[in-house]
Design an enzyme around this catalytic site. Structure first.
Site, short mmCIF file in Angstrom:
data_model
loop_
_atom_site.label_atom_id
_atom_site.label_comp_id
_atom_site.label_asym_id
_atom_site.label_seq_id
_atom_site.Cartn_x
_atom_site.Cartn_y
_atom_site.Cartn_z
N HIS A 72 0.88 -1.19 0.00
CA HIS A 72 0.00 0.00 0.00
C HIS A 72 0.91 1.23 0.00
O HIS A 72 1.53 1.56 1.01
CB HIS A 72 -0.90 0.02 1.24
CG HIS A 72 -1.81 1.22 1.31
ND1 HIS A 72 -3.16 1.12 1.54
CD2 HIS A 72 -1.56 2.55 1.18
CE1 HIS A 72 -3.71 2.32 1.55
NE2 HIS A 72 -2.75 3.23 1.34
N HIS B 238 1.56 5.40 -1.66
CA HIS B 238 1.19 6.59 -2.46
C HIS B 238 2.46 7.16 -3.08
O HIS B 238 3.36 7.58 -2.36
CB HIS B 238 0.54 7.65 -1.56
CG HIS B 238 -0.72 7.17 -0.92
ND1 HIS B 238 -1.95 7.33 -1.49
CD2 HIS B 238 -0.92 6.49 0.24
CE1 HIS B 238 -2.88 6.78 -0.71
NE2 HIS B 238 -2.28 6.26 0.34
N LYS C 12 -9.52 -0.40 -5.74
CA LYS C 12 -9.52 0.24 -4.43
C LYS C 12 -10.85 0.91 -4.12
O LYS C 12 -11.33 1.75 -4.90
CB LYS C 12 -8.40 1.29 -4.40
CG LYS C 12 -8.38 2.17 -3.17
CD LYS C 12 -7.78 1.47 -1.97
CE LYS C 12 -7.93 2.30 -0.71
NZ LYS C 12 -6.70 2.50 0.02
N HIS D 58 -10.34 1.04 1.97
CA HIS D 58 -10.08 2.01 3.03
C HIS D 58 -11.26 1.84 3.98
O HIS D 58 -12.36 2.32 3.69
CB HIS D 58 -10.00 3.43 2.46
CG HIS D 58 -9.69 4.44 3.52
ND1 HIS D 58 -8.51 5.15 3.56
CD2 HIS D 58 -10.40 4.85 4.60
CE1 HIS D 58 -8.50 5.94 4.62
NE2 HIS D 58 -9.65 5.79 5.27
N HIS E 201 -4.37 -0.77 5.91
CA HIS E 201 -3.97 0.02 7.09
C HIS E 201 -4.91 -0.18 8.28
O HIS E 201 -5.54 0.76 8.75
CB HIS E 201 -3.79 1.51 6.76
CG HIS E 201 -4.83 2.13 5.87
ND1 HIS E 201 -6.17 2.00 6.07
CD2 HIS E 201 -4.69 2.90 4.75
CE1 HIS E 201 -6.81 2.67 5.13
NE2 HIS E 201 -5.95 3.21 4.31
N ASP F 20 1.62 2.62 3.50
CA ASP F 20 0.77 3.80 3.38
C ASP F 20 1.62 5.07 3.42
O ASP F 20 1.16 6.12 3.87
CB ASP F 20 -0.33 3.83 4.44
CG ASP F 20 -1.45 4.80 4.09
OD1 ASP F 20 -1.51 5.26 2.93
OD2 ASP F 20 -2.27 5.10 4.98
#
Ligand code: NCD
Ligand code: ZN
Length: 346
Positions: A13, A15, A99, A136, A174, A247
């Site tokens: 995971h 970004h 996602k 999420h 997460h 994350d």
């Protein structure tokens, strides 16, 4: 000196952003990690297979030339997502997951799903073709306290969805609560969870005690100490359903150090050092490879990396930069608030 050899890890995971920020951060991941699941919450989001393939090309172009790094792409689920396009993405081999962001849950999620009913045709197709859903897991209803958003999501969204589509593989991303750990541990199948580096290290005091600390603010927000302890136990247990998803979520400092700061903690650069420290504290260094290098690929049906890395513990603390410079501006690096002694050997 102490050392530990493990297979090269992956980040399930991550970004990476785009443009100058992407260029500024991708090397911090590709240095240590062979693969990463790339979050699609760009502006505008990565919605179609064509978007994902174009973004993948931009990531590969920005990756330092000596590093071998494979971005595993995800599509941002919307109420308009076309099941045929999703199937095409899986068939291309370039889309690894879809996602689900509940609308408004976090950074760039306003285009997310409001009514899960509208996404059912896509979810049914994913269950049929074996494409995992990354979630999420937080509700966004204003009446729900932010510290309860994950527990309420499990009860009101995730459990009913899994009841309806038991064949759908779901990655609860997460995980931040004991409730999430218990839910995953007690599931009979098709459910796994990622845990971040920072949620193994901080509880909510890090954000709020002694002045407000924006660089410890992320979503889902860090919870009470008992939750952190439950996450540590799960991560270091060797249980195949738990694995690393950092994350790592870079934002330039002015967007975090202001009256309405962005959520996100940047950990790519020092994650492996932090994890070795945590696993050693838990007397579980022998479980680090499962968490960072084995359980994730097994869940996603991919081979573990062949290459090995060595983590070495020295007497002197290792220094990481407090901030990195990108073409978009300065990004503060996660400070675990203890000296790090472990380092990936280069
Ligand atoms: C992420 C971001 O900045 O994109 N922020 C965060 O706090 N983790 C979004 C997310 O994963 O929630
Ligand atoms: Zn994220």
């Amino acid at each position: 000196m102490k050392s530990l050899k493990i297979r090269r890890p992956d980040d399930w995971h991550l970004h990476l952003r785009d443009g100058a920020m992407l260029e500024g951060v991708v090397g911090d991941t590709s240095r240590d990690f062979a693969r990463a699941i790339i979050m699609p919450n760009l502006v505008p989001p990565v919605v179609t297979t064509a978007d994902a393939i174009a973004y993948r090309d931009r990531i590969l172009k920005a990756t330092p030339s000596g590093d071998s790094f494979t971005p595993l792409m995800t599509l941002y689920l919307t109420e308009q997502t076309d099941p045929d396009d999703v199937e095409k993405g899986k068939a291309s081999g370039l889309v690894t997951a879809v996602k689900l962001y509940p609308a408004g849950a976090t950074t760039n999620s306003h285009g997310g799903v409001r009514d899960i009913e509208k996404a059912m045709p896509v979810l049914e197709r994913m269950a049929k073709i074996g494409l995992p859903l990354c979630v999420h897991g937080e509700v966004t209803t204003p009446e729900i306290d932010i510290f309860d958003r994950e527990a309420v999501f499990i009860e009101t969204v995730l459990d009913p969805l899994r009841g309806r589509l038991p064949e759908l593989k779901v990655t609860m991303e997460h995980v931040t609560t004991a409730d999430g750990v218990d839910y995953i541990s007690s599931a009979s199948g098709n459910l796994a969870g990622t845990i971040t580096t920072h949620h193994l290290i901080i509880n909510r005091n890090a954000i709020l005690v002694g002045g407000i600390k924006p660089h410890y603010y992320c979503l889902p927000v860090a919870k009470r100490e008992n939750h952190r302890l439950a996450l540590r136990k799960a991560a270091t247990s060797g249980d195949a359903r738990f694995f690393l998803g950092t994350d790592s979520a870079p934002h330039v400092d002015p967007l975090k150090e202001c009256a309405c700061g962005c959520a996100g903690i940047y950990t790519s650069i020092n994650t492996m050092s932090c994890l070795a420290h945590v696993f050693e504290q838990e007397s579980a260094l022998d479980k680090l490879e499962a968490f960072a290098s084995l359980n994730g690929p097994a869940w996603y049906g991919l081979p573990a990396n062949e290459e090995m890395i060595s983590l070495v513990k020295g007497d002197e603390p290792v220094s990481f930069p407090a901030r990195i410079e990108t073409g978009d501006g300065t990004v503060t690096v996660f400070d675990p608030m203890f000296p790090l002694h472990w380092q990936v050997q280069r």
